[in-house]
Write a protein that holds these residues in place. Structure first.
Motif, PDB file in Angstrom:
ATOM      1  N   GLY A   9      -1.040  -1.606  -3.574  1.00 26.80           N
ATOM      2  CA  GLY A   9      -2.005  -2.373  -2.794  1.00 26.80           C
ATOM      3  C   GLY A   9      -3.338  -2.569  -3.475  1.00 26.80           C
ATOM      4  O   GLY A   9      -4.005  -3.582  -3.267  1.00 26.80           O
ATOM      5  N   THR A  10      -3.757  -1.612  -4.314  1.00 23.14           N
ATOM      6  CA  THR A  10      -5.058  -1.725  -4.987  1.00 23.14           C
ATOM      7  C   THR A  10      -5.061  -2.827  -6.037  1.00 23.14           C
ATOM      8  O   THR A  10      -6.131  -3.241  -6.483  1.00 23.14           O
ATOM      9  CB  THR A  10      -5.440  -0.395  -5.646  1.00 23.14           C
ATOM     10  OG1 THR A  10      -4.414   0.005  -6.558  1.00 23.14           O
ATOM     11  CG2 THR A  10      -5.621   0.693  -4.595  1.00 23.14           C
TER      12      THR A  10
ATOM     13  N   GLU B  52       0.833  -1.209   0.000  1.00 22.19           N
ATOM     14  CA  GLU B  52       0.000   0.000   0.000  1.00 22.19           C
ATOM     15  C   GLU B  52       0.861   1.250   0.000  1.00 22.19           C
ATOM     16  O   GLU B  52       0.538   2.245  -0.664  1.00 22.19           O
ATOM     17  CB  GLU B  52      -0.941  -0.020   1.205  1.00 22.19           C
ATOM     18  CG  GLU B  52      -2.088  -1.029   1.048  1.00 22.19           C
ATOM     19  CD  GLU B  52      -2.990  -1.084   2.268  1.00 22.19           C
ATOM     20  OE1 GLU B  52      -2.630  -0.494   3.316  1.00 22.19           O
ATOM     21  OE2 GLU B  52      -4.046  -1.737   2.175  1.00 22.19           O
TER      22      GLU B  52
END
Length: 310
Positions: A188-189, A183
């Motif tokens: 992270g997405t 992240e």
């Protein structure tokens, strides 16, 4: 101590709480090893010695603390391991390496940092043809990093291939560290995080990665891990196994040193390529390629055996 100015022994001794004469003896030894150099203004770190500083580019501090700490203590039991077959770490600490580290958050973090400190081995991995092909697939693809530690390798892969998504499987205490790391880097997405063991292997991935995992275990456990992979892998999927491979000709290799280390500290081992090939075959997999990495590493490219996927 730094690499910009020299520091006298007396000043260093006050800073670290040491006896000056004894510290001077240690510093002479470190100078012989090339970690420090002595000049008119005192001692200063060399380029190599600077790698022991926290936050330095390519810092090896965590690795040095790990090998100068728990692993150093464990190697004192090497004779016990050779004579009895019992893992020295277990004998000295009363439990295995993984359980011992998992119970101590600071030690667990240090271990993850030490693993990341050896990440130069990973530099060519994102360019592996299996990952490049997955990145070019219509609609994107998913890379599953099995027991991926703090996400160092998966992060490199996702950064190199914006079309790829990732899944990281790790033990609960480690998966949160990986989540924070990815992240922080903005990746992270594109990554899902699964807390669990090898039996919780996420299914349906396009590329699976086992980086420095199999050498932790004996053959039977390796077969079990590989069978979990084989069951989770679609027929088209690739498995990339990152390990040091023992030379067949007795040549000098870090794999030979790590073979001793794994025997003493976790009860695992390094293996010859043919040995890995047999383990893959036992799990319904086949070794289809091998490419070198820095630090005597290798990527073993594995796919489902034809008979297993037919």
């Amino acid at each position: 101590m730094d690499s910009e100015r020299g520091v006298g022994v007396e000043e260093l001794a006050r800073a670290v709480g040491a006896r000056p004469r004894n510290l001077a003896t240690l510093l002479r030894y470190l100078a012989m090893l090339g970690a420090v150099t002595e000049g008119r203004d005192g001692f200063r770190l060399t380029e190599s010695g600077a790698l022991l500083r926290a936050g330095a580019p390519g810092s090896m501090r965590a690795l040095a603390l790990m090998y100068g700490g728990p692993f150093y203590e464990s190697f004192a039991g090497l004779v016990h391991t050779v004579r009895t077959g019992q893992v020295a770490f277990d004998h000295l600490f009363g439990e295995n390496h993984f359980d011992h580290f998992a119970r101590d958050p600071q030690l667990a973090e240090l271990f993850d940092q030490s693993m990341a400190a050896g990440s130069a081995m990973f530099d060519p991995v994102p360019a592996h043809p299996a990952l490049t092909a997955a990145a070019e697939a219509p609609g994107g693809a998913t890379v599953v990093d099995v027991a991926g530690g703090n996400g160092e390798l998966l992060g490199r892969i996702l950064a190199a291939h914006p079309s790829l998504n990732g899944v990281l499987l790790e033990r609960p205490h480690a998966v949160e560290a990986a989540r924070r790391r990815l992240e922080e880097t903005g990746l992270g997405t594109r990554c899902a995080f699964v807390a669990g063991d090898f039996a919780d292997m996420p299914a349906g991935g396009d590329v699976y990665v086992l980086s420095r995992i199999l050498h932790d275990w004996d053959d039977e456990r390796c077969r079990e891990i590989l069978r979990h992979c084989a069951r989770a892998m679609p027929d088209h999927a690739d498995l990339l196994v990152v390990e040091r491979v023992l030379p067949c000709d007795g040549s000098v290799s870090l794999a030979t040193a790590w073979d001793l280390h794994m025997m003493c500290n976790v009860g695992g081992r390094e293996r010859h390529a043919a040995h890995y090939g047999r383990l893959f075959a036992d799990a319904g997999l086949a070794l289809v390629g091998r490419s070198p990495l820095p630090l005597d590493g290798n990527v073993l490219h594995v796919r489902k055996a034809r008979s297993a996927s037919a």
